[in-house]
Design a protein around this motif. Sequence first.
Motif, PDB file in Angstrom:
ATOM      1  N   GLY A  83      -3.390   9.192 -13.325  1.00 27.70           N
ATOM      2  CA  GLY A  83      -4.008   9.761 -12.229  1.00 27.70           C
ATOM      3  C   GLY A  83      -2.768  10.598 -11.336  1.00 27.70           C
ATOM      4  O   GLY A  83      -2.012  11.363 -12.095  1.00 27.70           O
ATOM      5  N   GLY A  84      -2.607  10.393 -10.100  1.00 23.24           N
ATOM      6  CA  GLY A  84      -1.474  11.040  -9.376  1.00 23.24           C
ATOM      7  C   GLY A  84      -2.184  12.694  -8.961  1.00 23.24           C
ATOM      8  O   GLY A  84      -3.306  12.805  -8.700  1.00 23.24           O
ATOM      9  N   PHE A  85      -1.147  13.542  -9.284  1.00 17.93           N
ATOM     10  CA  PHE A  85      -1.348  14.922  -8.836  1.00 17.93           C
ATOM     11  C   PHE A  85      -0.985  16.031  -9.935  1.00 17.93           C
ATOM     12  O   PHE A  85      -1.186  17.067  -9.809  1.00 17.93           O
ATOM     13  CB  PHE A  85      -0.393  15.237  -7.691  1.00 17.93           C
ATOM     14  N   TRP A  86      -0.515  15.487 -11.137  1.00 18.57           N
ATOM     15  CA  TRP A  86      -0.084  16.453 -12.162  1.00 18.57           C
ATOM     16  C   TRP A  86      -1.145  17.145 -12.756  1.00 18.57           C
ATOM     17  O   TRP A  86      -1.184  18.174 -13.105  1.00 18.57           O
ATOM     18  CB  TRP A  86       0.765  15.569 -13.270  1.00 18.57           C
ATOM     19  N   GLY A  87      -2.354  16.343 -13.076  1.00 20.66           N
ATOM     20  CA  GLY A  87      -3.294  16.792 -13.848  1.00 20.66           C
ATOM     21  C   GLY A  87      -4.069  17.932 -12.963  1.00 20.66           C
ATOM     22  O   GLY A  87      -4.252  18.889 -13.641  1.00 20.66           O
ATOM     23  N   PRO A  88      -4.297  17.584 -11.821  1.00 23.27           N
ATOM     24  CA  PRO A  88      -4.959  18.636 -10.886  1.00 23.27           C
ATOM     25  C   PRO A  88      -4.009  19.915 -11.076  1.00 23.27           C
ATOM     26  O   PRO A  88      -4.615  21.133 -11.058  1.00 23.27           O
ATOM     27  CB  PRO A  88      -5.165  18.066  -9.614  1.00 23.27           C
ATOM     28  N   GLU A  89      -2.806  19.789 -10.938  1.00 18.45           N
ATOM     29  CA  GLU A  89      -1.838  20.897 -10.992  1.00 18.45           C
ATOM     30  C   GLU A  89      -1.958  21.921 -12.359  1.00 18.45           C
ATOM     31  O   GLU A  89      -1.766  23.103 -12.171  1.00 18.45           O
ATOM     32  CB  GLU A  89      -0.437  20.618 -10.780  1.00 18.45           C
ATOM     33  N   LEU A  90      -2.008  21.353 -13.208  1.00 15.75           N
ATOM     34  CA  LEU A  90      -2.402  21.794 -14.750  1.00 15.75           C
ATOM     35  C   LEU A  90      -3.482  22.910 -14.394  1.00 15.75           C
ATOM     36  O   LEU A  90      -3.455  23.842 -15.135  1.00 15.75           O
ATOM     37  CB  LEU A  90      -2.345  20.929 -15.655  1.00 15.75           C
ATOM     38  N   LYS A  91      -4.634  22.313 -13.864  1.00 17.40           N
ATOM     39  CA  LYS A  91      -5.797  23.055 -13.723  1.00 17.40           C
ATOM     40  C   LYS A  91      -5.521  24.195 -12.838  1.00 17.40           C
ATOM     41  O   LYS A  91      -5.880  25.426 -13.094  1.00 17.40           O
ATOM     42  CB  LYS A  91      -6.927  22.305 -13.329  1.00 17.40           C
TER      43      LYS A  91
ATOM     44  N   GLY B 105       5.641  21.983  -4.012  1.00 16.45           N
ATOM     45  CA  GLY B 105       4.414  21.603  -4.876  1.00 16.45           C
ATOM     46  C   GLY B 105       4.612  21.584  -6.054  1.00 16.45           C
ATOM     47  O   GLY B 105       3.558  21.144  -6.959  1.00 16.45           O
ATOM     48  N   LEU B 106       5.783  21.563  -6.852  1.00 15.95           N
ATOM     49  CA  LEU B 106       6.034  21.120  -8.135  1.00 15.95           C
ATOM     50  C   LEU B 106       5.593  19.960  -8.666  1.00 15.95           C
ATOM     51  O   LEU B 106       5.841  19.016  -7.793  1.00 15.95           O
ATOM     52  CB  LEU B 106       7.424  21.278  -8.501  1.00 15.95           C
ATOM     53  N   ARG B 107       4.811  19.877  -9.621  1.00 17.23           N
ATOM     54  CA  ARG B 107       4.382  18.447 -10.274  1.00 17.23           C
ATOM     55  C   ARG B 107       5.078  18.300 -11.437  1.00 17.23           C
ATOM     56  O   ARG B 107       5.057  19.159 -12.425  1.00 17.23           O
ATOM     57  CB  ARG B 107       2.977  18.294 -10.154  1.00 17.23           C
ATOM     58  N   THR B 108       5.609  17.043 -11.662  1.00 11.36           N
ATOM     59  CA  THR B 108       6.277  16.688 -13.207  1.00 11.36           C
ATOM     60  C   THR B 108       5.778  15.560 -13.816  1.00 11.36           C
ATOM     61  O   THR B 108       5.520  14.492 -12.877  1.00 11.36           O
ATOM     62  CB  THR B 108       7.716  16.589 -12.495  1.00 11.36           C
ATOM     63  N   CYS B 109       5.531  15.366 -15.217  1.00 13.51           N
ATOM     64  CA  CYS B 109       5.532  14.245 -15.901  1.00 13.51           C
ATOM     65  C   CYS B 109       6.694  14.240 -16.870  1.00 13.51           C
ATOM     66  O   CYS B 109       7.220  15.363 -17.243  1.00 13.51           O
ATOM     67  CB  CYS B 109       3.974  14.221 -16.612  1.00 13.51           C
ATOM     68  N   CYS B 110       7.034  13.143 -17.166  1.00  7.89           N
ATOM     69  CA  CYS B 110       8.431  13.044 -17.996  1.00  7.89           C
ATOM     70  C   CYS B 110       8.611  11.656 -18.607  1.00  7.89           C
ATOM     71  O   CYS B 110       7.495  10.876 -18.257  1.00  7.89           O
ATOM     72  CB  CYS B 110       9.495  13.372 -16.918  1.00  7.89           C
ATOM     73  N   ILE B 111       9.496  11.456 -19.510  1.00  6.92           N
ATOM     74  CA  ILE B 111       9.738  10.184 -20.071  1.00  6.92           C
ATOM     75  C   ILE B 111      11.003   9.922 -19.374  1.00  6.92           C
ATOM     76  O   ILE B 111      11.832  10.551 -18.764  1.00  6.92           O
ATOM     77  CB  ILE B 111       9.958  10.416 -21.510  1.00  6.92           C
ATOM     78  N   GLY B 112      11.270   8.292 -19.421  1.00 12.03           N
ATOM     79  CA  GLY B 112      12.358   7.789 -19.019  1.00 12.03           C
ATOM     80  C   GLY B 112      13.448   7.545 -20.147  1.00 12.03           C
ATOM     81  O   GLY B 112      13.061   8.014 -21.189  1.00 12.03           O
ATOM     82  N   PRO B 113      14.502   6.819 -19.820  1.00 14.37           N
ATOM     83  CA  PRO B 113      15.205   6.243 -20.781  1.00 14.37           C
ATOM     84  C   PRO B 113      14.425   5.461 -22.125  1.00 14.37           C
ATOM     85  O   PRO B 113      14.983   5.520 -23.303  1.00 14.37           O
ATOM     86  CB  PRO B 113      16.198   5.339 -20.332  1.00 14.37           C
ATOM     87  N   ALA B 114      13.430   4.818 -21.825  1.00 13.02           N
ATOM     88  CA  ALA B 114      12.616   3.998 -22.912  1.00 13.02           C
ATOM     89  C   ALA B 114      12.074   5.084 -23.748  1.00 13.02           C
ATOM     90  O   ALA B 114      12.243   4.839 -25.035  1.00 13.02           O
ATOM     91  CB  ALA B 114      11.642   3.295 -22.203  1.00 13.02           C
TER      92      ALA B 114
ATOM     93  N   PHE C 101       6.662   1.135 -26.784  1.00  6.12           N
ATOM     94  CA  PHE C 101       5.425   1.208 -25.737  1.00  6.12           C
ATOM     95  C   PHE C 101       6.067   1.932 -24.617  1.00  6.12           C
ATOM     96  O   PHE C 101       5.618   1.652 -23.172  1.00  6.12           O
ATOM     97  CB  PHE C 101       5.244  -0.162 -25.180  1.00  6.12           C
ATOM     98  N   ALA C 102       6.754   3.234 -24.646  1.00  8.29           N
ATOM     99  CA  ALA C 102       7.268   3.928 -23.534  1.00  8.29           C
ATOM    100  C   ALA C 102       5.952   4.702 -23.013  1.00  8.29           C
ATOM    101  O   ALA C 102       5.019   5.024 -23.831  1.00  8.29           O
ATOM    102  CB  ALA C 102       8.296   4.893 -24.038  1.00  8.29           C
ATOM    103  N   CYS C 103       6.063   4.971 -21.829  1.00  6.34           N
ATOM    104  CA  CYS C 103       5.045   5.731 -21.173  1.00  6.34           C
ATOM    105  C   CYS C 103       5.324   7.028 -20.847  1.00  6.34           C
ATOM    106  O   CYS C 103       6.614   7.708 -20.859  1.00  6.34           O
ATOM    107  CB  CYS C 103       4.859   5.028 -19.512  1.00  6.34           C
ATOM    108  N   ILE C 104       4.452   7.865 -20.438  1.00  4.72           N
ATOM    109  CA  ILE C 104       4.635   9.295 -19.737  1.00  4.72           C
ATOM    110  C   ILE C 104       4.240   8.937 -18.345  1.00  4.72           C
ATOM    111  O   ILE C 104       3.169   8.751 -18.089  1.00  4.72           O
ATOM    112  CB  ILE C 104       3.803  10.014 -20.163  1.00  4.72           C
ATOM    113  N   MET C 105       5.372   9.187 -17.409  1.00  6.05           N
ATOM    114  CA  MET C 105       5.127   9.190 -15.919  1.00  6.05           C
ATOM    115  C   MET C 105       4.886  10.253 -15.316  1.00  6.05           C
ATOM    116  O   MET C 105       5.518  11.583 -15.586  1.00  6.05           O
ATOM    117  CB  MET C 105       6.285   8.378 -15.164  1.00  6.05           C
ATOM    118  N   ASN C 106       4.197  10.385 -14.417  1.00  8.67           N
ATOM    119  CA  ASN C 106       4.095  11.360 -13.518  1.00  8.67           C
ATOM    120  C   ASN C 106       4.090  11.145 -11.892  1.00  8.67           C
ATOM    121  O   ASN C 106       3.785  10.021 -11.653  1.00  8.67           O
ATOM    122  CB  ASN C 106       2.721  12.494 -13.852  1.00  8.67           C
ATOM    123  N   ASP C 107       4.295  12.027 -11.057  1.00  9.41           N
ATOM    124  CA  ASP C 107       4.642  11.832  -9.780  1.00  9.41           C
ATOM    125  C   ASP C 107       5.491  10.238  -9.439  1.00  9.41           C
ATOM    126  O   ASP C 107       5.020   9.601  -8.550  1.00  9.41           O
ATOM    127  CB  ASP C 107       3.202  11.483  -9.194  1.00  9.41           C
TER     128      ASP C 107
END
Length: 652
Positions: free
Chosen positions: A137-145, A199-208, A215-221
Amino acid sequence: MARTVGGNGQFQIRRGVELGVPGSRIQITTTPVGVITSGENTMGGWTGKLLRVDMTAGTAASEDIPQEWMEDYIGGRGLADRYLYEEMDPTVDPLSPDNVLIFAAGPLTGTCAPCGSRYMVITKGALTNCITTSNSGGFWGPELKFAGYDMVLIKGASETPKYLFIYDDRVELRDASHLWGKTVGDTEDGLREELGIPGLRTCCIGPAGENLVKFACIMNDKHRAAGRSGVGTVMGSKGLKAIAVRGTGGVELSDGDAFMKALWDMRGEMVVNPTYEAFGMFGTASTIDLTQTFGGLPTRNFQQGQFEEAENLNGNTIRDTRLTTNKACFACTIACGRVCELGEHSDKFLVNTHPKNWKQAGEGPEYEAAWALGADTGVGDLDAVLKANWLCNDLGMDPISMGSTLASAMELYQEGTVTDEHVEMPLEFGSAEALVRMTEATAYREGFGDDLAEGAKLMGEKWENPDVFMGVKGQEFPAYDPRGFVGMGVAYATCNRGACHLRAWTPGFETSESTPHTTDGKSEWVVHEQHRSTAHDATGLCLFTGFAGGVLETFVPLVAAATGVDYTVERFETIGEKTWNLERLWNLKAGLTKADDNLPKRLLSEPHTDGPSAGVTVDLDAMLPVYYSERGWDEEGVPTEEKLAELGLASM
């Protein structure tokens, strides 16, 4: 600007943020972009655009999405499943450049529909080797739209770290060497400073993700996650650190009047539902009381079904002792997110090398994290659970798999297979110090953390005790013991992405319309719910709208009004069934068989010795044939030719 009144006016919903959350405000600008005459089939909801990125070549290009596919699969998970089926060989290694990574929004993502915030990540899971569909969820998906895209499809792998920058129709792959190694929070802050775009929104990975933790995630916001199955691992294998997106457009609606009517009808259903109020007041951790009551709270790697310190971790305790405020995703009317602080306890469990080991506040824990990092490891110290959860967010790891894998390791230590010669500190059940330290060590693959980073299944196999793995298809169980809720057994065993509670959550049904310990009717209910949840995932709405009153009957009219397609509940359920079968076909091509629709022997033959679920085991042999029959599959779990023809999949 004023909205056109009457007729089938087409409108753009620019923003809709934190609807109904105390202290927030709704910002909706409806801009007329023309009037649709009677009989004209102008599509809305979708942008109709896919962004195709080749990490190997360093190129990106926009293309049209076939309109037939959008109508047939709705969007999100279903539409991305179709692309994954067409675009890649399911047998490839998930960390190969040939794996495809898809980010997909739904037609309601970015609208002011209640909880219209969701996007999905679809790929071959690094943890599971089968199809995975992870939701955030969060805000990244809407920003892509708003930038004009329903989907981003990524192939190949870069030799050097890159991030993808999207600003409407401006798309660039940029060097990310300076971001490699940074935490999730520092990556997002760094991109905001570097690009300087409000208003920039980011999804990213961390060191994992960089270190290919399975089982690394993709994190946003910073705190929202596409969390399960190792989607962040796949992103890391492609050398992609982040996707930074800013859009200045909106989401067009085919019938604005019908959309707003359906929206308020749905919201009216939600606000009177008690689940809505509970999640808003106490967060998802309120579920601990339910599972504890019925003996379905997995404890110490599923050795028990109740945790003596459960009250330390429940929603009431979090609210009364650590909560500072609620937090909502885009257009959310529930605000189940928890923002907590350690306060006077901030000096506890300082970790060795993490740059934010002084962190005093953060988001979570949600129910699943509170269980996995708490009851499953036997840790009843809320401060340790908070710290470990924040580490998972900062370092980009799934807290469910992290806690579950550590619990499996603690059982190996308990039985003497893993000893003090192998680990830097005792891995005893209940050790808060081990919980925090090993979470950090896993992300960086330090010492025994390198074993934990492979997940419980591979770790158990390495130490010659595969039975410590509590999961299905390589993925660790979430927070429901099927001996407390028998229906979860067949739901786990048959889920296409491995053990998952979000495809068919049975405890509500089993405690209100059935009984928790019988197999009667469970397979049929799970099949039905899998269809509905799959169609739900395609829309862009949070699944909690289903838990909190906004079931298919209330939000299908929203999708119909947004897209201009005459969707009905029956058609939605058929689309859900079609998508589920398409995923099954993909997994069969990947090499999975009926043998993968199974459960650990602990659940099949080792009952709890006390509590409400004492003496109960899961009779999967009774439920699985009924499940296959209900689906129209043969005895080996393969969809029949008749079923595929019925669903329009005969040529797949």
